[in-house]
Scaffold this motif. Structure first.
Motif, mmCIF file in Angstrom:
data_model
loop_
_atom_site.group_PDB
_atom_site.id
_atom_site.type_symbol
_atom_site.label_atom_id
_atom_site.label_comp_id
_atom_site.label_asym_id
_atom_site.label_seq_id
_atom_site.Cartn_x
_atom_site.Cartn_y
_atom_site.Cartn_z
ATOM 1 N N PHE A 72 -41.395 49.352 14.229
ATOM 2 C CA PHE A 72 -41.103 49.516 12.807
ATOM 3 C C PHE A 72 -40.380 50.844 12.579
ATOM 4 C CE2 PHE A 72 -41.784 50.608 8.429
ATOM 5 C CZ PHE A 72 -41.780 49.396 7.745
ATOM 6 N N GLN A 73 -40.884 51.901 13.187
ATOM 7 C CA GLN A 73 -40.323 53.228 12.954
ATOM 8 C C GLN A 73 -38.892 53.347 13.491
ATOM 9 O OE1 GLN A 73 -43.294 55.645 14.906
ATOM 10 N NE2 GLN A 73 -44.616 55.718 13.090
ATOM 11 N N LYS A 74 -38.567 52.552 14.506
ATOM 12 C CA LYS A 74 -37.245 52.651 15.124
ATOM 13 C C LYS A 74 -36.133 52.074 14.252
ATOM 14 C CE LYS A 74 -35.019 53.709 18.986
ATOM 15 N NZ LYS A 74 -35.095 55.031 19.639
ATOM 16 N N LEU A 75 -36.474 51.099 13.425
ATOM 17 C CA LEU A 75 -35.433 50.396 12.680
ATOM 18 C C LEU A 75 -34.735 51.295 11.668
ATOM 19 C CD1 LEU A 75 -33.881 47.855 11.946
ATOM 20 C CD2 LEU A 75 -35.771 47.201 10.440
ATOM 21 N N GLY A 76 -35.483 52.142 10.964
ATOM 22 C CA GLY A 76 -34.889 53.004 9.943
ATOM 23 C C GLY A 76 -33.744 53.848 10.475
ATOM 24 N N PRO A 77 -33.959 54.631 11.539
ATOM 25 C CA PRO A 77 -32.858 55.431 12.093
ATOM 26 C C PRO A 77 -31.677 54.598 12.588
ATOM 27 C CG PRO A 77 -34.980 56.221 12.901
ATOM 28 C CD PRO A 77 -35.255 54.947 12.161
ATOM 29 N N VAL A 78 -31.935 53.403 13.114
ATOM 30 C CA VAL A 78 -30.848 52.536 13.579
ATOM 31 C C VAL A 78 -29.958 52.126 12.403
ATOM 32 C CG1 VAL A 78 -30.321 50.251 14.522
ATOM 33 C CG2 VAL A 78 -32.038 51.681 15.624
ATOM 34 N N LYS A 136 -21.773 47.664 2.396
ATOM 35 C CA LYS A 136 -22.616 47.012 1.395
ATOM 36 C C LYS A 136 -23.856 46.391 2.040
ATOM 37 C CE LYS A 136 -23.541 45.261 -2.717
ATOM 38 N NZ LYS A 136 -23.879 46.101 -3.869
ATOM 39 N N THR A 137 -23.655 45.755 3.183
ATOM 40 C CA THR A 137 -24.754 45.088 3.869
ATOM 41 C C THR A 137 -25.763 46.088 4.411
ATOM 42 O OG1 THR A 137 -23.330 43.226 4.478
ATOM 43 C CG2 THR A 137 -25.316 43.547 5.779
ATOM 44 N N LEU A 138 -25.270 47.174 4.989
ATOM 45 C CA LEU A 138 -26.175 48.169 5.571
ATOM 46 C C LEU A 138 -26.934 48.940 4.498
ATOM 47 C CD1 LEU A 138 -23.850 49.345 8.457
ATOM 48 C CD2 LEU A 138 -26.083 48.233 8.715
ATOM 49 N N ARG A 139 -26.342 49.117 3.348
ATOM 50 C CA ARG A 139 -27.081 49.736 2.231
ATOM 51 C C ARG A 139 -28.212 48.822 1.766
ATOM 52 N NH1 ARG A 139 -21.996 52.271 -1.327
ATOM 53 N NH2 ARG A 139 -21.587 54.047 0.097
ATOM 54 N N GLU A 140 -27.950 47.516 1.803
ATOM 55 C CA GLU A 140 -29.014 46.558 1.482
ATOM 56 C C GLU A 140 -30.122 46.616 2.529
ATOM 57 O OE1 GLU A 140 -31.047 43.394 -0.488
ATOM 58 O OE2 GLU A 140 -29.533 44.860 -1.103
ATOM 59 N N ALA A 141 -29.735 46.802 3.797
ATOM 60 C CA ALA A 141 -30.736 46.934 4.857
ATOM 61 C C ALA A 141 -31.613 48.152 4.633
ATOM 62 C CB ALA A 141 -30.037 47.019 6.218
ATOM 63 N N GLN A 142 -31.014 49.259 4.205
ATOM 64 C CA GLN A 142 -31.786 50.461 3.884
ATOM 65 C C GLN A 142 -32.799 50.183 2.774
ATOM 66 O OE1 GLN A 142 -29.056 53.661 2.891
ATOM 67 N NE2 GLN A 142 -29.503 54.714 4.834
ATOM 68 N N ARG A 171 -49.964 40.543 1.980
ATOM 69 C CA ARG A 171 -49.240 41.807 2.144
ATOM 70 C C ARG A 171 -48.642 41.921 3.547
ATOM 71 N NH1 ARG A 171 -49.241 41.437 -2.330
ATOM 72 N NH2 ARG A 171 -50.083 42.779 -3.972
ATOM 73 N N TYR A 172 -49.404 41.466 4.543
ATOM 74 C CA TYR A 172 -48.890 41.473 5.917
ATOM 75 C C TYR A 172 -47.648 40.597 6.022
ATOM 76 C CZ TYR A 172 -48.536 39.726 10.742
ATOM 77 O OH TYR A 172 -48.083 39.323 11.970
ATOM 78 N N LEU A 173 -47.714 39.400 5.479
ATOM 79 C CA LEU A 173 -46.565 38.494 5.522
ATOM 80 C C LEU A 173 -45.373 39.087 4.786
ATOM 81 C CD1 LEU A 173 -48.466 35.142 4.820
ATOM 82 C CD2 LEU A 173 -47.610 35.938 7.042
ATOM 83 N N GLN A 174 -45.631 39.763 3.677
ATOM 84 C CA GLN A 174 -44.548 40.363 2.895
ATOM 85 C C GLN A 174 -43.903 41.528 3.635
ATOM 86 O OE1 GLN A 174 -46.662 41.161 -0.754
ATOM 87 N NE2 GLN A 174 -46.797 38.972 -1.266
ATOM 88 N N VAL A 175 -44.715 42.284 4.404
ATOM 89 C CA VAL A 175 -44.139 43.339 5.251
ATOM 90 C C VAL A 175 -43.146 42.731 6.226
ATOM 91 C CG1 VAL A 175 -44.647 44.955 7.124
ATOM 92 C CG2 VAL A 175 -46.077 44.955 5.078
ATOM 93 N N LYS A 176 -43.548 41.632 6.869
ATOM 94 C CA LYS A 176 -42.675 40.994 7.857
ATOM 95 C C LYS A 176 -41.436 40.383 7.188
ATOM 96 C CE LYS A 176 -45.074 41.706 11.650
ATOM 97 N NZ LYS A 176 -45.534 40.674 12.572
ATOM 98 N N ILE A 177 -41.592 39.866 5.979
ATOM 99 C CA ILE A 177 -40.440 39.303 5.253
ATOM 100 C C ILE A 177 -39.364 40.372 5.082
ATOM 101 C CG2 ILE A 177 -39.638 38.418 3.029
ATOM 102 C CD1 ILE A 177 -42.456 37.136 2.726
ATOM 103 N N LYS A 178 -39.764 41.514 4.532
ATOM 104 C CA LYS A 178 -38.807 42.588 4.257
ATOM 105 C C LYS A 178 -38.276 43.204 5.544
ATOM 106 C CE LYS A 178 -39.101 42.417 -0.247
ATOM 107 N NZ LYS A 178 -37.950 42.048 -1.098
ATOM 108 N N PHE A 179 -39.149 43.342 6.525
ATOM 109 C CA PHE A 179 -38.751 43.978 7.772
ATOM 110 C C PHE A 179 -37.666 43.166 8.484
ATOM 111 C CE2 PHE A 179 -39.325 44.521 12.383
ATOM 112 C CZ PHE A 179 -39.067 45.883 12.501
ATOM 113 N N TYR A 180 -37.887 41.859 8.599
ATOM 114 C CA TYR A 180 -36.893 41.047 9.304
ATOM 115 C C TYR A 180 -35.658 40.784 8.451
ATOM 116 C CZ TYR A 180 -39.644 40.554 13.464
ATOM 117 O OH TYR A 180 -40.313 40.843 14.624
ATOM 118 N N ALA A 181 -35.804 40.839 7.135
ATOM 119 C CA ALA A 181 -34.618 40.776 6.279
ATOM 120 C C ALA A 181 -33.762 42.023 6.498
ATOM 121 C CB ALA A 181 -35.028 40.655 4.815
#
Length: 448
Positions: free
Chosen positions: A326-332, A288-294, A256-266
């Motif tokens: 982690f919390q900073k990425l969402g607003p960015v 399109k790309t930024l919606r995928e990031a969301q 689960r930890y590895l999967q968090v990092k997978i999605k986060f860095y993607a």
């Protein structure tokens, strides 16, 4: 050259630091080396000297392991013990040592389990000692990263520790594990191919997180940062894939930890890609790309909740979703998407494509790599004459209980957030200021 991995305004955050960012499994436990059965074997003073030296150096090494205040690179007993135990596994001529099966060694697993694995094999000992040293480097990196005084020098040390750990796991994977009897090992044991592969890739990926941080801090081009984040996500993905066939009872939390990092860095990769596409006047692709990031960021948030409640053998209060990074990425992501949509409505009027733009497949530079580990040569005390001083055939192997009861005297002690033991008779615990107990109490301990 290296900078803190705390991004943007995170630099001055209190205690919500990297101690909530790195998942760490327990250190491995071992028992004292039993040499009583060797009395009829040791036919000379030199043979006695070799065994006593091995036993003494091993005890010193085990007592040092896990002392996060000390640097493994400046711990001479590592370089003193490894040549001795190598002499029990390999002779000076390069052939198998006649002493390889003379002693029995017992080790627990970093992922848990009730019973230690016991084998009379010096190669088994080398593999487990090296893995524990690698885990020591990993824990030291996490400890340094959690410091309130985390700056450029500390970031460089974290980067080096993680690459060193990756090199150690790579050495055991490539050079030692092929000589082990895999039929005696469960698929979640530390010295098996899947676990060693996962540790190596995890350390490499975590080291690359520091590289990503530096690229962001120095405001490199968005396409470079996107490529680095993408490569980091792929490393975590490969580590997760390595654990896919292992017993879910032991690897669920780690995965689960590895999967968090997978999605986060993607999500990070897509976020910077979206910014880069806007600079190329490809506003539709950017949206399109930024919606995928969301979408990826929300998936990472969900995995964080799963990680916190997953059963497993981790130590410390690791809560990625509460970390400022982690919390900073969402607003960015939201800010960049809002800008692209606004610009598209005023200037570009481009159609949003159905297919996602491809990510840069390979970063051109900045990728982290393991630091190769070099095993010390056989100790000079081992000569052809020295081996003849052991009458190996005349002795039976020592009887050692496979159960953990005699290791821990019938009770499992709780571990603090650094994976250390509370003070207790015959147990070693370094002094760790401000340490807290872990809510999970696996059989992970160091004796002596």
């Amino acid at each position: 050259m290296y900078v803190t991995i705390k991004y943007y305004s995170i630099r001055n955050s209190n205690k919500q630091d990297m101690s909530h960012w790195f998942h760490r499994n327990c250190l491995k436990a071992t028992g004292p080396l039993d040499t009583k059965h060797l009395t009829p074997v040791l036919t000379s003073q030199k043979a006695n000297q070799i065994v006593n030296e091995l036993k003494q150096k091993r005890a010193q090494l085990v007592s040092k392991m896990g002392d996060l205040l000390s640097d493994p690179r400046s711990t001479p007993v590592i370089e003193e013990y490894l040549p001795l135990i190598r002499g029990f596994a390999q002779s000076v001529s390069g052939a198998a040592s006649p002493l390889q099966n003379l002693l029995k060694f017992r080790w627990t697993q970093s992922l848990g389990g009730r019973n230690p694995e016991v084998q009379n094999d010096a190669v088994f000992e080398i593999a487990n000692v090296c893995v524990n040293i690698g885990l020591w480097y990993m824990k030291r990196a996490a400890k340094i990263a959690s410091s309130n005084n985390y700056a450029e020098a500390e970031a460089k040390e974290v980067h080096t520790c993680l690459r060193t750990a990756a090199g150690i796991f790579e050495y055991v994977l490539d050079k030692v594990s092929p000589h082990l009897d895999s039929s005696k090992l469960e698929d979640w044991f530390d010295i098996t191919v899947p676990i060693l592969t996962a540790y190596k890739l995890e350390c490499t990926a975590e080291a690359q997180e520091v590289t990503v941080a530096r690229a962001i801090e120095l405001k490199h081009k968005p396409d470079l940062i996107s490529a680095l984040a993408h490569e980091t996500s792929k490393l975590f993905s490969d580590a997760d894939t390595a654990l896919r066939e292992c017993d879910v009872e032991f690897v669920t939390k780690w995965r689960r930890y590895l999967q968090v990092k997978i999605k986060f860095y993607a999500a990070y990769a897509r976020s910077f890609q979206g910014e880069y596409l806007l600079t190329l006047d490809k506003c539709g692709d950017s949206i399109k790309t930024l919606r995928e990031a969301q979408k990826l960021y929300k998936e990472a948030q969900g995995l964080c909740k799963q990680y916190e409640h997953a059963p497993g053998n981790s130590v410390g209060e690791v809560r990625p979703a509460r970390h400022p990074f982690f919390q900073k990425l969402g607003p960015v992501i939201d800010l960049r998407l809002s800008k692209s949509e606004r610009e598209n409505g005023f200037i570009y009027y481009q159609k949003i494509p159905e297919e996602l733009p491809e990510l840069e497949l390979k970063a051109t530079f900045g990728l982290a790599a393991p630091i190769p580990f070099e095993m010390p040569e056989v100790h000079a005390i081992f000569t052809e004459e020295a081996y003849k001083d052991f009458t190996v055939q005349e002795t039976a192997p020592p009887k050692i209980t496979d159960g953990l009861t005699d290791l821990i005297f019938g009770k499992e002690p709780a571990l603090d957030e650094f994976g250390m033991l509370p003070t207790k008779k015959k147990f070693f615990k370094p002094k760790m200021p401000g340490a807290k107990k872990s809510r999970f109490t696996p059989p992970c301990l160091l004796l002596f």
